[in-house]
Design a protein around this motif. Structure first.
Motif, PDB file in Angstrom:
ATOM      1  N   GLY A 298      45.200  38.608  55.367  1.00 21.86           N
ATOM      2  CA  GLY A 298      45.560  37.438  54.559  1.00 21.86           C
ATOM      3  C   GLY A 298      45.395  36.186  55.405  1.00 21.86           C
ATOM      4  N   VAL A 299      44.755  35.178  54.854  1.00 26.19           N
ATOM      5  CA  VAL A 299      44.573  33.899  55.559  1.00 26.19           C
ATOM      6  C   VAL A 299      45.414  32.844  54.838  1.00 26.19           C
ATOM      7  N   HIS A 300      46.165  32.059  55.590  1.00 28.88           N
ATOM      8  CA  HIS A 300      46.983  30.996  54.982  1.00 28.88           C
ATOM      9  C   HIS A 300      46.145  29.719  54.993  1.00 28.88           C
TER      10      HIS A 300
ATOM     11  N   TYR B 168      36.837  33.002  51.455  1.00 31.22           N
ATOM     12  CA  TYR B 168      37.143  31.589  51.713  1.00 31.22           C
ATOM     13  C   TYR B 168      37.900  31.483  53.029  1.00 31.22           C
ATOM     14  N   THR B 169      37.152  31.519  54.118  1.00 31.80           N
ATOM     15  CA  THR B 169      37.760  31.446  55.435  1.00 31.80           C
ATOM     16  C   THR B 169      36.697  31.073  56.449  1.00 31.80           C
ATOM     17  N   PHE B 170      37.130  30.959  57.700  1.00 34.41           N
ATOM     18  CA  PHE B 170      36.192  30.652  58.787  1.00 34.41           C
ATOM     19  C   PHE B 170      35.540  31.953  59.271  1.00 34.41           C
ATOM     20  N   ALA B 171      34.411  31.805  59.944  1.00 32.15           N
ATOM     21  CA  ALA B 171      33.620  32.932  60.450  1.00 32.15           C
ATOM     22  C   ALA B 171      34.469  33.999  61.148  1.00 32.15           C
TER      23      ALA B 171
ATOM     24  N   ASN C 126      42.943  33.684  74.488  1.00 30.60           N
ATOM     25  CA  ASN C 126      42.126  32.476  74.613  1.00 30.60           C
ATOM     26  C   ASN C 126      41.599  31.940  73.284  1.00 30.60           C
ATOM     27  N   SER C 127      41.907  32.609  72.163  1.00 26.44           N
ATOM     28  CA  SER C 127      41.531  32.087  70.843  1.00 26.44           C
ATOM     29  C   SER C 127      42.205  32.909  69.757  1.00 26.44           C
ATOM     30  N   CYS C 128      42.187  32.369  68.549  1.00 24.04           N
ATOM     31  CA  CYS C 128      42.670  33.130  67.397  1.00 24.04           C
ATOM     32  C   CYS C 128      41.692  34.257  67.109  1.00 24.04           C
ATOM     33  N   THR C 129      40.417  33.999  67.372  1.00 25.64           N
ATOM     34  CA  THR C 129      39.409  35.042  67.163  1.00 25.64           C
ATOM     35  C   THR C 129      39.773  36.266  68.006  1.00 25.64           C
ATOM     36  N   ALA C 130      40.133  36.026  69.277  1.00 24.01           N
ATOM     37  CA  ALA C 130      40.534  37.130  70.161  1.00 24.01           C
ATOM     38  C   ALA C 130      41.788  37.811  69.632  1.00 24.01           C
ATOM     39  N   ALA C 131      42.745  37.025  69.135  1.00 20.38           N
ATOM     40  CA  ALA C 131      43.988  37.617  68.603  1.00 20.38           C
ATOM     41  C   ALA C 131      43.679  38.514  67.404  1.00 20.38           C
ATOM     42  N   LEU C 132      42.779  38.071  66.538  1.00 22.45           N
ATOM     43  CA  LEU C 132      42.397  38.886  65.375  1.00 22.45           C
ATOM     44  C   LEU C 132      41.692  40.162  65.820  1.00 22.45           C
ATOM     45  N   HIS C 133      40.791  40.022  66.790  1.00 24.90           N
ATOM     46  CA  HIS C 133      40.051  41.161  67.332  1.00 24.90           C
ATOM     47  C   HIS C 133      41.024  42.179  67.923  1.00 24.90           C
TER      48      HIS C 133
ATOM     49  N   GLU D 115      47.778  39.077  59.355  1.00 22.24           N
ATOM     50  CA  GLU D 115      47.685  37.688  58.889  1.00 22.24           C
ATOM     51  C   GLU D 115      46.857  36.843  59.844  1.00 22.24           C
ATOM     52  N   ASP D 116      45.948  36.076  59.288  1.00 24.06           N
ATOM     53  CA  ASP D 116      45.229  35.046  60.037  1.00 24.06           C
ATOM     54  C   ASP D 116      45.988  33.747  59.780  1.00 24.06           C
ATOM     55  N   ALA D 117      46.797  33.346  60.770  1.00 26.10           N
ATOM     56  CA  ALA D 117      47.648  32.165  60.610  1.00 26.10           C
ATOM     57  C   ALA D 117      47.115  30.998  61.439  1.00 26.10           C
ATOM     58  N   ALA D 118      45.779  30.924  61.546  1.00 23.05           N
ATOM     59  CA  ALA D 118      45.158  29.844  62.328  1.00 23.05           C
ATOM     60  C   ALA D 118      45.630  28.466  61.852  1.00 23.05           C
ATOM     61  N   HIS D 119      45.991  28.370  60.548  1.00 30.80           N
ATOM     62  CA  HIS D 119      46.355  27.058  59.980  1.00 30.80           C
ATOM     63  C   HIS D 119      47.860  26.907  59.792  1.00 30.80           C
ATOM     64  N   ALA D 120      48.639  27.898  60.233  1.00 33.62           N
ATOM     65  CA  ALA D 120      50.000  27.992  59.701  1.00 33.62           C
ATOM     66  C   ALA D 120      51.123  27.862  60.735  1.00 33.62           C
TER      67      ALA D 120
ATOM     68  N   PHE E 122      47.344  33.433  65.618  1.00 34.06           N
ATOM     69  CA  PHE E 122      47.441  31.966  65.547  1.00 34.06           C
ATOM     70  C   PHE E 122      46.337  31.323  66.379  1.00 34.06           C
ATOM     71  N   SER E 123      45.997  30.086  66.026  1.00 32.87           N
ATOM     72  CA  SER E 123      44.968  29.342  66.771  1.00 32.87           C
ATOM     73  C   SER E 123      45.540  28.058  67.364  1.00 32.87           C
ATOM     74  N   PHE E 124      45.124  27.774  68.601  1.00 34.15           N
ATOM     75  CA  PHE E 124      45.446  26.480  69.234  1.00 34.15           C
ATOM     76  C   PHE E 124      44.161  25.707  69.504  1.00 34.15           C
ATOM     77  N   TYR E 125      43.165  25.925  68.653  1.00 36.07           N
ATOM     78  CA  TYR E 125      41.893  25.195  68.758  1.00 36.07           C
ATOM     79  C   TYR E 125      42.160  23.678  68.654  1.00 36.07           C
ATOM     80  N   ALA E 126      41.203  22.894  69.129  1.00 34.70           N
ATOM     81  CA  ALA E 126      41.403  21.443  69.283  1.00 34.70           C
ATOM     82  C   ALA E 126      41.891  20.724  68.030  1.00 34.70           C
ATOM     83  N   THR E 127      41.510  21.198  66.845  1.00 32.86           N
ATOM     84  CA  THR E 127      41.891  20.474  65.621  1.00 32.86           C
ATOM     85  C   THR E 127      43.129  21.063  64.948  1.00 32.86           C
ATOM     86  N   LYS E 128      43.736  22.066  65.566  1.00 27.36           N
ATOM     87  CA  LYS E 128      44.837  22.753  64.878  1.00 27.36           C
ATOM     88  C   LYS E 128      46.158  21.988  65.024  1.00 27.36           C
ATOM     89  N   THR E 129      47.208  22.502  64.320  1.00 26.45           N
ATOM     90  CA  THR E 129      48.473  21.744  64.233  1.00 26.45           C
ATOM     91  C   THR E 129      49.150  21.586  65.589  1.00 26.45           C
TER      92      THR E 129
HETATM   93  C1  LIG Z   1      41.070  30.488  59.198  1.00 29.16           C
HETATM   94  C2  LIG Z   1      40.634  30.544  60.634  1.00 29.16           C
HETATM   95  N1  LIG Z   1      40.721  31.703  61.286  1.00 29.16           N
HETATM   96  C3  LIG Z   1      40.370  31.818  62.579  1.00 29.16           C
HETATM   97  C4  LIG Z   1      39.879  30.739  63.271  1.00 29.16           C
HETATM   98  C5  LIG Z   1      39.444  30.913  64.693  1.00 29.16           C
HETATM   99  O1  LIG Z   1      40.249  30.218  65.574  1.00 29.16           O
HETATM  100  P1  LIG Z   1      39.832  30.077  67.123  1.00 29.16           P
HETATM  101  O2  LIG Z   1      38.842  28.973  67.212  1.00 29.16           O
HETATM  102  O3  LIG Z   1      41.115  29.780  67.824  1.00 29.16           O
HETATM  103  O4  LIG Z   1      39.261  31.393  67.529  1.00 29.16           O
HETATM  104  C6  LIG Z   1      39.769  29.503  62.647  1.00 29.16           C
HETATM  105  C7  LIG Z   1      39.252  28.339  63.383  1.00 29.16           C
HETATM  106  O5  LIG Z   1      38.967  27.304  62.907  1.00 29.16           O
HETATM  107  C8  LIG Z   1      40.152  29.407  61.284  1.00 29.16           C
HETATM  108  O6  LIG Z   1      40.045  28.240  60.626  1.00 29.16           O
END
Ligand SMILES: Cc1ncc(COP(=O)(O)O)c(C=O)c1O
Length: 394
Positions: free
Chosen positions: A128-130, A82-85, A56-63, A154-159, A178-185
């Motif tokens: 690693g974050v892209h 230099y990344t998101f929370a 349900n989120s990239c956060t969950a995938a990372l966890h 890899e945190d490929a939320a942007h990739a 990977f992330s499919f959040y509202a603003t993602k690619t």
């Molecule tokens: C670099 C990075 N990692 C992780 C996330 C988390 O993604 P999600 O909102 O899908 O959990 C984001 C969201 O903006 C992000 O920018």
């Protein structure tokens, strides 16, 4: 809102997405099910990996990634500041310590040299974050991981889609999120995907994403499933519903077309702004990488201007243009300052990039005229506020 407002982001949702969601609604099966499984197979094919686990989120995938590789209380995980929370908070979820690393000079991605300096006997992994969609130096991170017998995530939320040495991001390291959040690619509103070539990690993530229930827990309400299930661990609630997977499947089909348009927009910005001395263009990566252009992060050369980034954001807003800032480095936030003792000055490259950066709108539905208006507004700001006399940025 002004009629001609150019938002920072506008998702590209067409009839394909609407029909796909409608079909799921009409199927009466709303949560995780066959559509999610199809999305997983298609996503794995797209990135070229063996397993994809929809969440349900990239956060969950990372966890789930960190849980699967065995991160435990007392471990340390190297994370770029230099990344998101999300990238660092998941380390804390598991009782481990995120150790923040600086960015490369002149860029946004993690500096492998700084990361190497921060390895201790407790270090178990590096993430690693892209950033913005520019693949980070995976070879250097792989070498660092191998030298120290630690995992590389890899945190490929942007990739989506991006590639490194001819391989799609998502097919390379032990686990990728990977992330499919509202603003993602590509978007499902909220959503994410874990990819891996390791069957053990894939199975563990599949079980832990749905309460630690063994087997295909979601099937228990189908005519192929059974009411009986066993809880094998204290898992999480992070499964992706079919409703969102339907959106994801429709978006994935368009991922390459979307990316082509993003590249065109990045090129247009480069053509208009690269010659302006007061501006620093985003890093594009070397010949080994393909950028996804999720974000277009411009930096101001502050010493050449009489006002700073915040003023530019304000003026663009007044001119009907939405922008954003990616990111405030984690170590400058109160939580990291108070809990781990970070101070301003600790990670200077990241602080410098943050102080001068602004993310301009970039998304497939943007017209050339809109890109032109944004670039023109930035040029106008520079001309008005540059230290050089007479007129600059011409
Ligand atoms: C670099 C990075 N990692 C992780 C996330 C988390 O993604 P999600 O909102 O899908 O959990 C984001 C969201 O903006 C992000 O920018």
């Amino acid at each position: 809102m002004q009629d001609n407002f150019i938002p920072f982001h506008r998702p590209s949702i067409g009839q394909e997405e609407i029909s796909a969601v409608q079909q799921v609604l009409e199927s009466h099966w709303l949560t995780t099910g066959p559509v999610t499984q199809q999305f997983e197979r298609e996503f794995a094919d797209f990135v070229g990996c063996k397993y994809a686990v929809a969440v349900n989120s990239c956060t969950a995938a990372l966890h789930l990634a960190l849980e699967a590789i065995g991160i435990r209380a007392g471990d340390e995980v190297l994370v770029p500041t230099y990344t998101f929370a999300a990238t660092a908070e998941v380390v804390v979820y598991l009782g481990a310590t995120p150790v923040l690393c600086d960015s490369v000079a002149g860029g946004f991605n993690i500096d492998p040299v700084d990361a190497a300096r921060k390895v201790t006997p407790r270090t178990r992994a590096i993430i690693g974050v892209h950033m913005a969609g520019e693949p980070c130096n995976l070879q250097a991170l792989r070498d660092l991981a191998d030298r120290n017998s630690i995992h590389l995530i890899e945190d490929a939320a942007h990739a989506i889609p991006a590639s490194y040495c001819g391989r799609r991001i998502g097919s390379i390291s032990e686990v990728t999120a990977f992330s499919f959040y509202a603003t993602k690619t590509i978007t499902t509103g909220e959503g994410g995907m874990l990819t891996t070539n390791d069957e053990v990690y894939a199975k563990r993530a599949s079980v832990m994403r749905l309460h630690g229930i063994s087997g295909d827990a979601w099937k228990r309400y189908t005519n192929q499933g059974s009411w009986y299930y066993e809880i094998v661990d204290a898992g999480f609630k992070a499964n992706m519903p079919d409703l969102l997977a339907a959106l994801g499947r429709a978006q994935l089909k368009k991922a390459e077309t979307f990316c082509k348009r993003r590249r065109e927009i990045a090129d247009l910005y480069f053509r208009r702004l690269a010659g302006v001395d007061e501006l620093e263009m985003p890093p594009v990566g070397d010949a080994n990488v393909e950028h996804s252009w999720h974000l277009f992060i411009l930096r101001l050369r502050s010493e050449m201007l009489t006002v700073g980034r915040n003023q530019l954001i304000q003026e663009l807003k007044e001119g009907g243009i939405g922008t954003s800032v990616h990111f405030i480095p984690l170590h400058l936030h109160p939580y990291y300052r108070d809990r781990y003792g970070y101070r301003p000055g600790d990670l200077p490259n990241a602080e410098d990039a943050f102080a001068r950066c602004i993310s301009l709108p970039i998304y497939p539905d943007m017209t050339d005229a809109e890109v032109d208006r944004v670039a023109g507004a930035v040029e106008h700001f520079v001309q008005k506020n540059c230290r050089r006399v007479p007129a600059c940025a011409s």
